[in-house]
Motif scaffolding. Structure first.
Motif, PDB file in Angstrom:
ATOM      1  N   ILE A 223      -6.061 -15.601  11.165  1.00  0.00           N
ATOM      2  CA  ILE A 223      -6.061 -14.870   9.782  1.00  0.00           C
ATOM      3  C   ILE A 223      -5.135 -14.737   8.761  1.00  0.00           C
ATOM      4  CG2 ILE A 223      -8.296 -12.932   9.188  1.00  0.00           C
ATOM      5  CD1 ILE A 223      -9.391 -14.043  11.111  1.00  0.00           C
ATOM      6  N   VAL A 224      -4.229 -13.509   8.977  1.00  0.00           N
ATOM      7  CA  VAL A 224      -3.209 -12.963   8.342  1.00  0.00           C
ATOM      8  C   VAL A 224      -2.274 -13.766   7.586  1.00  0.00           C
ATOM      9  CG1 VAL A 224      -4.205 -10.681   9.278  1.00  0.00           C
ATOM     10  CG2 VAL A 224      -1.895 -12.111   9.806  1.00  0.00           C
ATOM     11  N   GLU A 225      -2.463 -15.433   8.250  1.00  0.00           N
ATOM     12  CA  GLU A 225      -1.280 -16.260   8.119  1.00  0.00           C
ATOM     13  C   GLU A 225      -2.408 -17.273   7.217  1.00  0.00           C
ATOM     14  OE1 GLU A 225       0.056 -17.743  12.048  1.00  0.00           O
ATOM     15  OE2 GLU A 225       2.019 -15.976  11.610  1.00  0.00           O
ATOM     16  N   GLY A 226      -3.137 -16.955   7.112  1.00  0.00           N
ATOM     17  CA  GLY A 226      -4.104 -17.715   5.513  1.00  0.00           C
ATOM     18  C   GLY A 226      -4.329 -19.013   6.361  1.00  0.00           C
ATOM     19  N   GLU A 227      -4.190 -19.270   8.242  1.00  0.00           N
ATOM     20  CA  GLU A 227      -4.183 -20.729   8.495  1.00  0.00           C
ATOM     21  C   GLU A 227      -5.887 -20.883   8.762  1.00  0.00           C
ATOM     22  OE1 GLU A 227      -2.774 -22.932   9.330  1.00  0.00           O
ATOM     23  OE2 GLU A 227      -0.719 -21.443   8.051  1.00  0.00           O
ATOM     24  N   LYS A 228      -6.709 -19.288   8.902  1.00  0.00           N
ATOM     25  CA  LYS A 228      -8.710 -19.941   9.322  1.00  0.00           C
ATOM     26  C   LYS A 228      -8.879 -18.535   8.234  1.00  0.00           C
ATOM     27  CE  LYS A 228     -10.467 -16.701  13.293  1.00  0.00           C
ATOM     28  NZ  LYS A 228     -11.262 -17.858  13.522  1.00  0.00           N
TER      29      LYS A 228
ATOM     30  N   GLY B 214      -2.268  -7.078   9.269  1.00  0.00           N
ATOM     31  CA  GLY B 214      -2.255  -7.553   8.057  1.00  0.00           C
ATOM     32  C   GLY B 214      -4.536  -7.450   7.337  1.00  0.00           C
ATOM     33  N   LYS B 215      -3.680  -8.336   6.216  1.00  0.00           N
ATOM     34  CA  LYS B 215      -4.639  -7.737   5.359  1.00  0.00           C
ATOM     35  C   LYS B 215      -5.859  -8.747   5.097  1.00  0.00           C
ATOM     36  CE  LYS B 215      -3.085  -5.921   2.010  1.00  0.00           C
ATOM     37  NZ  LYS B 215      -2.990  -4.675   0.813  1.00  0.00           N
ATOM     38  N   ALA B 216      -6.902  -8.911   4.256  1.00  0.00           N
ATOM     39  CA  ALA B 216      -7.693 -10.093   3.855  1.00  0.00           C
ATOM     40  C   ALA B 216      -8.706  -9.156   3.535  1.00  0.00           C
ATOM     41  CB  ALA B 216      -8.166 -11.097   4.790  1.00  0.00           C
TER      42      ALA B 216
ATOM     43  N   ALA C  63      -5.364 -13.700   2.134  1.00  0.00           N
ATOM     44  CA  ALA C  63      -5.428 -13.214   3.501  1.00  0.00           C
ATOM     45  C   ALA C  63      -3.336 -12.871   3.163  1.00  0.00           C
ATOM     46  CB  ALA C  63      -5.145 -13.714   5.207  1.00  0.00           C
ATOM     47  N   GLU C  64      -2.680 -12.017   3.927  1.00  0.00           N
ATOM     48  CA  GLU C  64      -1.907 -10.878   3.729  1.00  0.00           C
ATOM     49  C   GLU C  64      -0.605 -10.451   4.960  1.00  0.00           C
ATOM     50  OE1 GLU C  64       0.929  -7.152   1.764  1.00  0.00           O
ATOM     51  OE2 GLU C  64      -0.580  -7.900   1.014  1.00  0.00           O
ATOM     52  N   LYS C  65       0.165 -10.795   5.619  1.00  0.00           N
ATOM     53  CA  LYS C  65       0.479 -10.466   6.822  1.00  0.00           C
ATOM     54  C   LYS C  65       1.535  -9.108   7.098  1.00  0.00           C
ATOM     55  CE  LYS C  65       2.570 -11.994  11.324  1.00  0.00           C
ATOM     56  NZ  LYS C  65       3.188 -13.730  12.193  1.00  0.00           N
ATOM     57  N   PHE C  66       1.632  -8.461   7.389  1.00  0.00           N
ATOM     58  CA  PHE C  66       2.204  -7.267   6.847  1.00  0.00           C
ATOM     59  C   PHE C  66       3.185  -7.651   8.119  1.00  0.00           C
ATOM     60  CE2 PHE C  66      -1.861  -4.601   7.385  1.00  0.00           C
ATOM     61  CZ  PHE C  66      -1.864  -3.751   6.203  1.00  0.00           C
ATOM     62  N   GLU C  67       5.109  -7.037   6.978  1.00  0.00           N
ATOM     63  CA  GLU C  67       6.118  -6.940   7.802  1.00  0.00           C
ATOM     64  C   GLU C  67       6.492  -6.656   9.267  1.00  0.00           C
ATOM     65  OE1 GLU C  67      10.315  -6.179   5.858  1.00  0.00           O
ATOM     66  OE2 GLU C  67       8.938  -6.959   4.445  1.00  0.00           O
ATOM     67  N   LYS C  68       5.825  -5.705   9.390  1.00  0.00           N
ATOM     68  CA  LYS C  68       5.582  -5.239  11.077  1.00  0.00           C
ATOM     69  C   LYS C  68       3.849  -4.358  11.113  1.00  0.00           C
ATOM     70  CE  LYS C  68       8.206  -1.579  11.305  1.00  0.00           C
ATOM     71  NZ  LYS C  68       7.681   0.241  10.243  1.00  0.00           N
ATOM     72  N   PRO C  69       3.484  -4.930  12.476  1.00  0.00           N
ATOM     73  CA  PRO C  69       2.609  -4.071  12.065  1.00  0.00           C
ATOM     74  C   PRO C  69       2.389  -2.659  11.817  1.00  0.00           C
ATOM     75  CG  PRO C  69       2.357  -5.708  14.195  1.00  0.00           C
ATOM     76  CD  PRO C  69       4.170  -5.313  13.167  1.00  0.00           C
ATOM     77  N   LYS C  70       0.942  -1.995  11.714  1.00  0.00           N
ATOM     78  CA  LYS C  70       0.903  -1.502  11.523  1.00  0.00           C
ATOM     79  C   LYS C  70       0.248   0.082  12.348  1.00  0.00           C
ATOM     80  CE  LYS C  70       1.887  -1.735   6.393  1.00  0.00           C
ATOM     81  NZ  LYS C  70       1.337  -1.419   5.116  1.00  0.00           N
TER      82      LYS C  70
END
Length: 121
Positions: free
Chosen positions: A19-24, A49-51, A96-103
């Motif tokens: 999802i966060v990579e925009g693939e799903k 990430g977020k979407a 969608a946007e993946k965070f550089e590192k998980p929060k």
């Protein structure tokens, strides 16, 4: 230290990363949701990430959803097992946007779908 309250959607791997990579772009669930807008995608207790949740489509049968595997990445057998004879819905994500590192996130114990999340700096 700032803390920010957000809605978080708990998603299992590998789907959360897709999802966060925009693939799903469709997350398959057994119910509708009225929630719209930006949500955090939570996996293994961290926001990865977020979407933007923009729509809910359905109800669908597993067979109907199987025709859109490119959007949700789930095989027919999985969909059949998951639905257990109930209708399924596609929660539609955009931007969608993946965070550089998980929060790190603070959330209530035992939450299963939605969590009211506090993002920690």
């Amino acid at each position: 230290m700032m803390s920010e309250k957000k809605k978080g959607l708990i998603v299992r791997e590998p789907y959360a990363t897709l999802i966060v990579e925009g693939e799903k772009v469709w997350e398959i669930r057994k119910s509708r949701t009225k929630i719209r807008g930006e949500v955090l995608i939570i996996s293994n207790g961290k926001a990865i990430g977020k979407a933007e949740l923009v729509d809910v489509l359905g109800p669908f049968s597993p067979e109907e959803l199987a025709e859109h595997v490119d959007k949700h990445r789930a095989e027919l057998e999985f969909l059949k097992e998951y639905s257990n004879g109930k209708p399924l819905y596609a929660w539609v994500f955009k931007n969608a946007e993946k965070f550089e590192k998980p929060k790190e996130v603070g959330m209530a114990k035992g939450v299963q779908i939605w969590a009211n999340v506090v993002l920690k700096d």
